[in-house]
Design an enzyme around this catalytic site. Structure first.
Site, PDB file in Angstrom:
ATOM      1  N   GLU A 149       0.851  -1.280  -0.163  1.00  0.00           N
ATOM      2  CA  GLU A 149      -0.061  -0.091  -0.164  1.00  0.00           C
ATOM      3  C   GLU A 149       0.911   1.222   0.124  1.00  0.00           C
ATOM      4  O   GLU A 149       0.511   2.230   0.833  1.00  0.00           O
ATOM      5  CB  GLU A 149      -0.989   0.054   1.218  1.00  0.00           C
ATOM      6  CG  GLU A 149      -1.792  -1.266   1.021  1.00  0.00           C
ATOM      7  CD  GLU A 149      -2.762  -1.335   2.281  1.00  0.00           C
ATOM      8  OE1 GLU A 149      -2.608  -0.442   3.334  1.00  0.00           O
ATOM      9  OE2 GLU A 149      -3.404  -2.446   2.534  1.00  0.00           O
ATOM     10  N   ASN A 190       2.242  -5.381  -3.352  1.00  0.00           N
ATOM     11  CA  ASN A 190       0.688  -5.269  -2.796  1.00  0.00           C
ATOM     12  C   ASN A 190      -0.041  -4.182  -2.674  1.00  0.00           C
ATOM     13  O   ASN A 190       0.450  -3.547  -1.823  1.00  0.00           O
ATOM     14  CB  ASN A 190       0.748  -6.484  -1.571  1.00  0.00           C
ATOM     15  CG  ASN A 190      -0.781  -7.012  -1.460  1.00  0.00           C
ATOM     16  OD1 ASN A 190      -1.475  -7.480  -2.443  1.00  0.00           O
ATOM     17  ND2 ASN A 190      -1.083  -6.769  -0.157  1.00  0.00           N
ATOM     18  N   HIS A 226     -10.422  -5.916  -2.162  1.00  0.00           N
ATOM     19  CA  HIS A 226     -11.441  -5.773  -1.365  1.00  0.00           C
ATOM     20  C   HIS A 226     -12.573  -4.871  -1.973  1.00  0.00           C
ATOM     21  O   HIS A 226     -12.461  -3.790  -2.389  1.00  0.00           O
ATOM     22  CB  HIS A 226     -11.143  -4.975  -0.221  1.00  0.00           C
ATOM     23  CG  HIS A 226      -9.895  -5.506   0.728  1.00  0.00           C
ATOM     24  ND1 HIS A 226     -10.229  -6.755   1.728  1.00  0.00           N
ATOM     25  CD2 HIS A 226      -8.530  -5.435   0.778  1.00  0.00           C
ATOM     26  CE1 HIS A 226      -9.331  -6.937   2.135  1.00  0.00           C
ATOM     27  NE2 HIS A 226      -8.082  -6.338   1.871  1.00  0.00           N
ATOM     28  N   GLU A 254      -6.261 -10.738  -1.604  1.00  0.00           N
ATOM     29  CA  GLU A 254      -7.155 -10.235  -0.278  1.00  0.00           C
ATOM     30  C   GLU A 254      -8.566 -10.262  -0.733  1.00  0.00           C
ATOM     31  O   GLU A 254      -9.346  -9.228  -0.085  1.00  0.00           O
ATOM     32  CB  GLU A 254      -6.790  -9.047   0.582  1.00  0.00           C
ATOM     33  CG  GLU A 254      -5.414  -9.098   0.884  1.00  0.00           C
ATOM     34  CD  GLU A 254      -4.848  -7.782   1.735  1.00  0.00           C
ATOM     35  OE1 GLU A 254      -5.662  -6.799   2.119  1.00  0.00           O
ATOM     36  OE2 GLU A 254      -3.799  -7.520   1.894  1.00  0.00           O
ATOM     37  N   ASP A 256     -12.441  -9.823  -1.112  1.00  0.00           N
ATOM     38  CA  ASP A 256     -13.649  -9.884  -0.281  1.00  0.00           C
ATOM     39  C   ASP A 256     -14.809  -9.186  -1.175  1.00  0.00           C
ATOM     40  O   ASP A 256     -14.286  -8.007  -1.488  1.00  0.00           O
ATOM     41  CB  ASP A 256     -13.694  -9.746   1.211  1.00  0.00           C
ATOM     42  CG  ASP A 256     -12.989  -8.595   1.784  1.00  0.00           C
ATOM     43  OD1 ASP A 256     -12.805  -7.682   0.942  1.00  0.00           O
ATOM     44  OD2 ASP A 256     -12.465  -8.638   2.724  1.00  0.00           O
TER      45      ASP A 256
END
Ligand code: 9MR
Length: 342
Positions: A149, A190, A226, A254, A256
């Site tokens: 990030e 990432n 996400h 990750e 979701d």
């Protein structure tokens, strides 16, 4: 259910519980050369047998949701606490799972003592952390999220403690330090909100292309994914393809997909469609190595605590019952020929 992973799993309309007789996700993914993964909550892993069994059976790669972050590993300066992470690695090894190491260089979840380190010492402190951690797990981490990030939404570098103290060169340095400590680990950049081709992913693309050009040991780009049903990526295949064309691995790290609460069958189906599109983008990308969900059950999800009024983001509900999303992943892994790896 058929025992043969090439036979389609049907039934996304009426969602039946996944039974022990069904092939696990990891077996359905294997013919595609794709690893299916989940983030793991270590407290739940220790205390909840149902949670533990599902992690062990269904996935072939695991990421510690929090336990390998710097604040957890070195709460007191100079005193690393490896215990919980060692237990996590033992679990992964016992279940034939590969570990995604998350994460070495970030602006979040750093130890409190870091705030007292003088800026001119921060470079040494970061290098020591990266190399101490990577060496500790040398040969046992498949993919490391080396830098996490580091970009703003507009594609510029994020204003962090690392950028301020070390300048933009900290990114290349972090990859070099990690590579020195474990030359066999795959090293990833990432980030979130880089699923689509957009200003932020353009920034990441420019950076990694430059790192590749300079022979910096970077091996992959992770898109976190996400998502919400109201904000789903539309250009993920194109985006992954451009990183692939640089010769880099990619991974969905990750995933979701949150919905406005309460969920209902229409939202669950919309959610399944988003999960399906994420998985398909990875399957379409030759060097996309793994598809990891950020927790698989709503029982331990981080989402409701962070997004007011939203949740139900996992592929299983709070009682470990499969949602249409779980079925969608199984269907897509079952249908269609195995992809060819380049
Ligand atoms: O899921 C993690 C949650 O339990 C923590 O409270 C949170 C703290 O920052 O981090 C969450 O995981 C994040 C991951 O490490 C990096 N990408 C975003 C994830 C969700 O916030």
């Amino acid at each position: 259910m058929p025992d043969d992973p090439t036979v389609p799993v049907t039934g996304s309309a009426a969602v039946a519980p996944v039974t022990a007789a069904e092939p696990p996700l990891r077996r359905l993914a294997a013919p595609h050369g794709l690893a299916l993964g989940t983030a793991v909550d270590l407290t739940a892993l220790a205390e909840d047998p149902a949670y533990r069994a599902w992690v062990a059976e269904q996935f072939d790669t695991v990421t510690a949701e929090n336990a390998m972050k710097w604040a957890e590993l070195e709460p007191t300066r100079g005193r690393y606490e490896w215990g919980p992470t060692d237990a996590f690695f033992a679990f992964a090894q016992a279940n034939g799972q590969r570990v995604r190491g998350h994460t070495l260089v970030w602006h979040n979840q750093n130890p409190a003592w870091l705030a007292d380190v003088p800026p001119d010492e921060l470079g040494d402190v970061l290098k020591t952390h990266v190399q101490t951690t990577v060496r500790r797990f040398k040969g046992r981490v498949w993919q490391w999220d080396v830098v996490n990030e580091a970009f703003e939404d507009d594609g510029t570098l994020r204003d962090t403690v690392w950028l301020r103290a070390l300048g933009p060169g900290y990114l290349a340095d972090a990859f070099r330090w990690a590579h020195e400590a474990d030359p066999d680990a795959l090293l990833f950049y990432n980030d979130y909100d880089v699923e689509d081709v957009n200003a932020k992913s353009d920034g990441v693309y420019d950076l990694v292309r430059e790192l590749v050009r300079q022979d910096v040991p970077i091996h992959g780009v992770g898109v976190q994914a996400h998502c919400s049903v109201r904000h789903a990526p539309t250009t993920l295949p194109e985006n992954l393809r451009r990183f692939d064309a640089l010769g880099l691995h990619t991974a969905v790290t990750e995933a979701d997909v949150r919905v406005a609460l309460p969920s209902d069958p229409v939202k669950s189906q919309a959610q399944a469609n988003v999960y399906r599109s994420l998985l398909r983008a990875c399957l379409l990308t030759p060097r996309c190595l793994s598809f990891t969900v950020w927790g698989y059950t709503d029982k331990y999800s981080w989402v409701p605590g962070w997004f007011e009024g939203e949740g139900a983001a996992g592929i299983l509900d709070e009682n470990f019952a499969a949602k249409p999303a779980d079925r969608a992943l199984r269907e897509d892994l079952s249908f269609g020929g195995a992809r060819r790896r380049s």
